[in-house]
Write an enzyme that holds these catalytic residues in place. Structure first.
Site, PDB file in Angstrom:
ATOM      1  N   GLY A   8      28.256   5.792 -52.434  1.00 47.00           N
ATOM      2  CA  GLY A   8      27.325   6.726 -51.942  1.00 47.00           C
ATOM      3  C   GLY A   8      27.079   7.955 -52.621  1.00 47.00           C
ATOM      4  O   GLY A   8      26.983   9.192 -52.073  1.00 47.00           O
ATOM      5  N   VAL A  60      26.962  -1.372 -50.111  1.00 47.52           N
ATOM      6  CA  VAL A  60      28.246  -1.482 -49.479  1.00 47.52           C
ATOM      7  C   VAL A  60      28.563  -2.464 -48.601  1.00 47.52           C
ATOM      8  O   VAL A  60      29.632  -2.818 -48.402  1.00 47.52           O
ATOM      9  CB  VAL A  60      29.140  -0.028 -49.345  1.00 47.52           C
ATOM     10  CG1 VAL A  60      28.911   0.758 -50.566  1.00 47.52           C
ATOM     11  CG2 VAL A  60      28.272   0.489 -48.134  1.00 47.52           C
ATOM     12  N   ASN A  86      32.615   6.842 -48.755  1.00 48.39           N
ATOM     13  CA  ASN A  86      31.846   7.668 -48.434  1.00 48.39           C
ATOM     14  C   ASN A  86      30.518   7.364 -47.922  1.00 48.39           C
ATOM     15  O   ASN A  86      29.662   7.972 -47.062  1.00 48.39           O
ATOM     16  CB  ASN A  86      31.601   9.042 -49.640  1.00 48.39           C
ATOM     17  CG  ASN A  86      30.511   9.786 -49.397  1.00 48.39           C
ATOM     18  OD1 ASN A  86      30.654  10.834 -48.622  1.00 48.39           O
ATOM     19  ND2 ASN A  86      29.333   9.762 -49.970  1.00 48.39           N
ATOM     20  N   SER A 136      33.835  10.987 -39.415  1.00 48.90           N
ATOM     21  CA  SER A 136      32.904  12.114 -38.763  1.00 48.90           C
ATOM     22  C   SER A 136      33.489  12.991 -37.491  1.00 48.90           C
ATOM     23  O   SER A 136      34.264  12.210 -36.875  1.00 48.90           O
ATOM     24  CB  SER A 136      31.771  11.730 -38.470  1.00 48.90           C
ATOM     25  OG  SER A 136      30.979  12.664 -37.693  1.00 48.90           O
ATOM     26  N   TYR A 149      26.649   5.248 -34.444  1.00 49.80           N
ATOM     27  CA  TYR A 149      27.381   6.124 -35.548  1.00 49.80           C
ATOM     28  C   TYR A 149      28.879   6.470 -35.254  1.00 49.80           C
ATOM     29  O   TYR A 149      29.715   6.278 -35.827  1.00 49.80           O
ATOM     30  CB  TYR A 149      26.480   7.349 -35.783  1.00 49.80           C
ATOM     31  CG  TYR A 149      27.008   8.275 -36.906  1.00 49.80           C
ATOM     32  CD1 TYR A 149      26.786   7.802 -38.257  1.00 49.80           C
ATOM     33  CD2 TYR A 149      27.690   9.458 -36.827  1.00 49.80           C
ATOM     34  CE1 TYR A 149      27.049   8.791 -39.240  1.00 49.80           C
ATOM     35  CE2 TYR A 149      28.146  10.252 -37.919  1.00 49.80           C
ATOM     36  CZ  TYR A 149      27.763   9.896 -38.895  1.00 49.80           C
ATOM     37  OH  TYR A 149      28.179  10.793 -39.927  1.00 49.80           O
ATOM     38  N   ALA A 151      30.887   5.129 -32.867  1.00 45.00           N
ATOM     39  CA  ALA A 151      31.527   3.876 -32.713  1.00 45.00           C
ATOM     40  C   ALA A 151      31.878   3.382 -34.219  1.00 45.00           C
ATOM     41  O   ALA A 151      33.135   3.128 -34.503  1.00 45.00           O
ATOM     42  CB  ALA A 151      30.712   2.949 -32.171  1.00 45.00           C
ATOM     43  N   LYS A 153      32.224   5.340 -36.898  1.00 46.56           N
ATOM     44  CA  LYS A 153      33.050   6.225 -37.425  1.00 46.56           C
ATOM     45  C   LYS A 153      34.575   6.316 -36.880  1.00 46.56           C
ATOM     46  O   LYS A 153      35.622   6.859 -37.193  1.00 46.56           O
ATOM     47  CB  LYS A 153      32.736   7.665 -37.462  1.00 46.56           C
ATOM     48  CG  LYS A 153      31.230   7.940 -38.079  1.00 46.56           C
ATOM     49  CD  LYS A 153      31.679   7.906 -39.762  1.00 46.56           C
ATOM     50  CE  LYS A 153      30.440   8.196 -40.669  1.00 46.56           C
ATOM     51  NZ  LYS A 153      30.786   7.822 -42.150  1.00 46.56           N
ATOM     52  N   ILE A 181      27.416  19.343 -42.006  1.00 44.07           N
ATOM     53  CA  ILE A 181      27.444  19.522 -43.713  1.00 44.07           C
ATOM     54  C   ILE A 181      26.116  19.691 -44.144  1.00 44.07           C
ATOM     55  O   ILE A 181      25.089  18.611 -43.720  1.00 44.07           O
ATOM     56  CB  ILE A 181      28.309  18.456 -44.231  1.00 44.07           C
ATOM     57  CG1 ILE A 181      29.687  18.305 -43.756  1.00 44.07           C
ATOM     58  CG2 ILE A 181      28.239  18.862 -45.764  1.00 44.07           C
ATOM     59  CD1 ILE A 181      30.518  19.604 -43.745  1.00 44.07           C
TER      60      ILE A 181
HETATM   61  P1  NAD Z   1      23.433  11.368 -47.322  1.00 43.53           P
HETATM   62  O1  NAD Z   1      22.571  10.621 -46.612  1.00 43.53           O
HETATM   63  O2  NAD Z   1      23.136  12.380 -48.149  1.00 43.53           O
HETATM   64  O3  NAD Z   1      24.344  10.268 -48.086  1.00 43.53           O
HETATM   65  C1  NAD Z   1      24.827   9.228 -47.707  1.00 43.53           C
HETATM   66  C2  NAD Z   1      24.975   8.221 -49.145  1.00 43.53           C
HETATM   67  O4  NAD Z   1      25.058   6.966 -48.688  1.00 43.53           O
HETATM   68  C3  NAD Z   1      23.752   8.377 -49.770  1.00 43.53           C
HETATM   69  O5  NAD Z   1      23.936   8.464 -51.245  1.00 43.53           O
HETATM   70  C4  NAD Z   1      23.051   6.903 -49.646  1.00 43.53           C
HETATM   71  O6  NAD Z   1      22.273   6.253 -50.579  1.00 43.53           O
HETATM   72  C5  NAD Z   1      24.417   6.091 -49.490  1.00 43.53           C
HETATM   73  N1  NAD Z   1      24.198   4.725 -48.805  1.00 43.53           N
HETATM   74  C6  NAD Z   1      23.456   4.441 -47.476  1.00 43.53           C
HETATM   75  N2  NAD Z   1      23.911   3.225 -47.334  1.00 43.53           N
HETATM   76  C7  NAD Z   1      24.430   2.706 -48.432  1.00 43.53           C
HETATM   77  C8  NAD Z   1      24.675   1.438 -48.881  1.00 43.53           C
HETATM   78  N3  NAD Z   1      24.351   0.351 -48.081  1.00 43.53           N
HETATM   79  N4  NAD Z   1      25.266   1.143 -49.968  1.00 43.53           N
HETATM   80  C9  NAD Z   1      25.828   2.199 -50.823  1.00 43.53           C
HETATM   81  N5  NAD Z   1      25.394   3.505 -50.481  1.00 43.53           N
HETATM   82  C10 NAD Z   1      24.463   3.673 -49.314  1.00 43.53           C
HETATM   83  O7  NAD Z   1      24.457  12.235 -46.278  1.00 43.53           O
HETATM   84  P2  NAD Z   1      25.668  12.787 -46.631  1.00 43.53           P
HETATM   85  O8  NAD Z   1      25.904  13.818 -45.541  1.00 43.53           O
HETATM   86  O9  NAD Z   1      26.186  13.123 -47.885  1.00 43.53           O
HETATM   87  O10 NAD Z   1      26.703  11.630 -45.923  1.00 43.53           O
HETATM   88  C11 NAD Z   1      28.049  11.161 -46.874  1.00 43.53           C
HETATM   89  C12 NAD Z   1      29.223  10.873 -45.822  1.00 43.53           C
HETATM   90  O11 NAD Z   1      29.387  11.841 -44.870  1.00 43.53           O
HETATM   91  C13 NAD Z   1      28.687   9.663 -44.845  1.00 43.53           C
HETATM   92  O12 NAD Z   1      29.696   8.605 -44.521  1.00 43.53           O
HETATM   93  C14 NAD Z   1      28.298  10.507 -43.469  1.00 43.53           C
HETATM   94  O13 NAD Z   1      28.411   9.783 -42.308  1.00 43.53           O
HETATM   95  C15 NAD Z   1      29.417  11.637 -43.428  1.00 43.53           C
HETATM   96  N6  NAD Z   1      29.419  12.586 -42.618  1.00 43.53           N
HETATM   97  C16 NAD Z   1      28.268  13.577 -42.953  1.00 43.53           C
HETATM   98  C17 NAD Z   1      27.957  14.751 -42.225  1.00 43.53           C
HETATM   99  C18 NAD Z   1      26.933  15.852 -42.106  1.00 43.53           C
HETATM  100  O14 NAD Z   1      26.880  16.375 -41.467  1.00 43.53           O
HETATM  101  N7  NAD Z   1      26.316  15.616 -43.366  1.00 43.53           N
HETATM  102  C19 NAD Z   1      28.929  15.002 -41.139  1.00 43.53           C
HETATM  103  C20 NAD Z   1      30.056  14.066 -40.788  1.00 43.53           C
HETATM  104  C21 NAD Z   1      30.210  12.830 -41.763  1.00 43.53           C
END
Ligand code: NAD
Length: 241
Positions: A8, A60, A86, A136, A149, A151, A153, A181
């Site tokens: 990702g 993925v 990620n 998360s 979500y 569950a 994480k 974030i």
């Molecule tokens: P985002 O939505 O910008 O990025 C998520 C990425 O995952 C994207 O590039 C998307 O294309 C990719 N993705 C989704 N489904 C996919 C698949 N089936 N195969 C391959 N790639 C796939 O959000 P983000 O904030 O950059 O999230 C990144 C990670 O951080 C995630 O796991 C998210 O749960 C975690 N996270 C984010 C936050 C936040 O507040 N932004 C908080 C806690 C955890």
């Protein structure tokens, strides 16, 4: 040159991780799901800065695609030093609104996706490797709109702890639990919601993708060589436990 796979990585936190690690001299496999243009932009930036990367399109949640990506990267560049699971999706629904498909999709991407990455990569990992899962704060805190979500994480942390024990002493496995974030994942926040959240965070700001990339860099480095099975909160103090 050490090889790292980041899932990702075309935007948000994954993008920041890829750019950061490439700057540190790692060769990065930039996995992306659909957005070729965004992924190419990440690679372009990395190459402009003199770094090395390759693009790998793969969903993925599909084991065969993950396996093909890992084998291709290994065939081209040899053993893999690090994995950063990620990729994630956040379907905001409570249990009444959530369909069985939404639940399964969340588990498939967030939890199965991380398992598939490790499973497919194991034969190709370097003797001393490091694996990082992006979990998360919602792995710890309940939230009515995050049933699947949260569950998924929390499941990631269970997987991480078991792998840390099984794969020691050669391979270290750790997780990061980000707070709020600033990425597309929170793009549904209104200005008012953002300001409210900022007031709730002791360090007074929403996190940046780079805040997470900094800790990934640490968990891949020798500086964390005595850390495995750990979850590092990167949340500005929003959830202290
Ligand atoms: P985002 O939505 O910008 O990025 C998520 C990425 O995952 C994207 O590039 C998307 O294309 C990719 N993705 C989704 N489904 C996919 C698949 N089936 N195969 C391959 N790639 C796939 O959000 P983000 O904030 O950059 O999230 C990144 C990670 O951080 C995630 O796991 C998210 O749960 C975690 N996270 C984010 C936050 C936040 O507040 N932004 C908080 C806690 C955890």
């Amino acid at each position: 040159m050490k090889n790292i796979i980041i899932t990702g990585a075309s935007r948000g936190i994954g993008r920041a991780i890829a750019i950061r690690l490439a700057r540190e001299g790692y060769r990065v496999a930039i996995n992306y799901y659909r957005n070729d243009e965004a992924a190419k932009d990440v690679l372009r930036l990395i190459e402009q800065e003199g770094g090395s990367g390759e693009l790998y399109q793969a969903d993925v949640s599909r084991y065969e695609e993950v396996e093909a990506m890992v084998k291709k990267f290994y065939s081209a560049y040899g053993k893999i030093y690090g994995l950063v699971a990620n990729a994630g999706i956040y379907i905001r629904r409570n249990i009444r609104e959530m369909s069985i498909e939404d639940w399964k999709r969340t588990m498939d991407v967030n939890l199965n996706g991380a398992f598939y990455l490790v499973k497919a990569s194991l034969p190709y990992l370097e003797h001393h490797a490091s694996i990082v899962f992006i979990s998360s704060q919602l792995a710890f805190r309940g939230s009515p709109s995050s049933v699947a979500y949260s569950a998924s994480k929390a499941g990631l942390l269970g997987l991480m702890r078991s792998l840390a024990i099984q794969l020691a002493p050669d391979i270290r496995v750790n997780a990061i639990a980000p707070g709020t974030i600033d990425t597309d994942m929170i793009s549904n926040y209104t200005e008012e919601e953002r300001r409210k959240r900022e007031r709730e965070i002791p360090l007074g700001r929403i996190g940046s993708p780079e805040d997470i990339a900094n800790v990934v860099s640490f968990l891949l480095s020798e500086d964390s060589s005595y850390i495995t099975g750990a979850t590092i909160d990167v949340n500005g103090g929003f959830y202290i436990h």
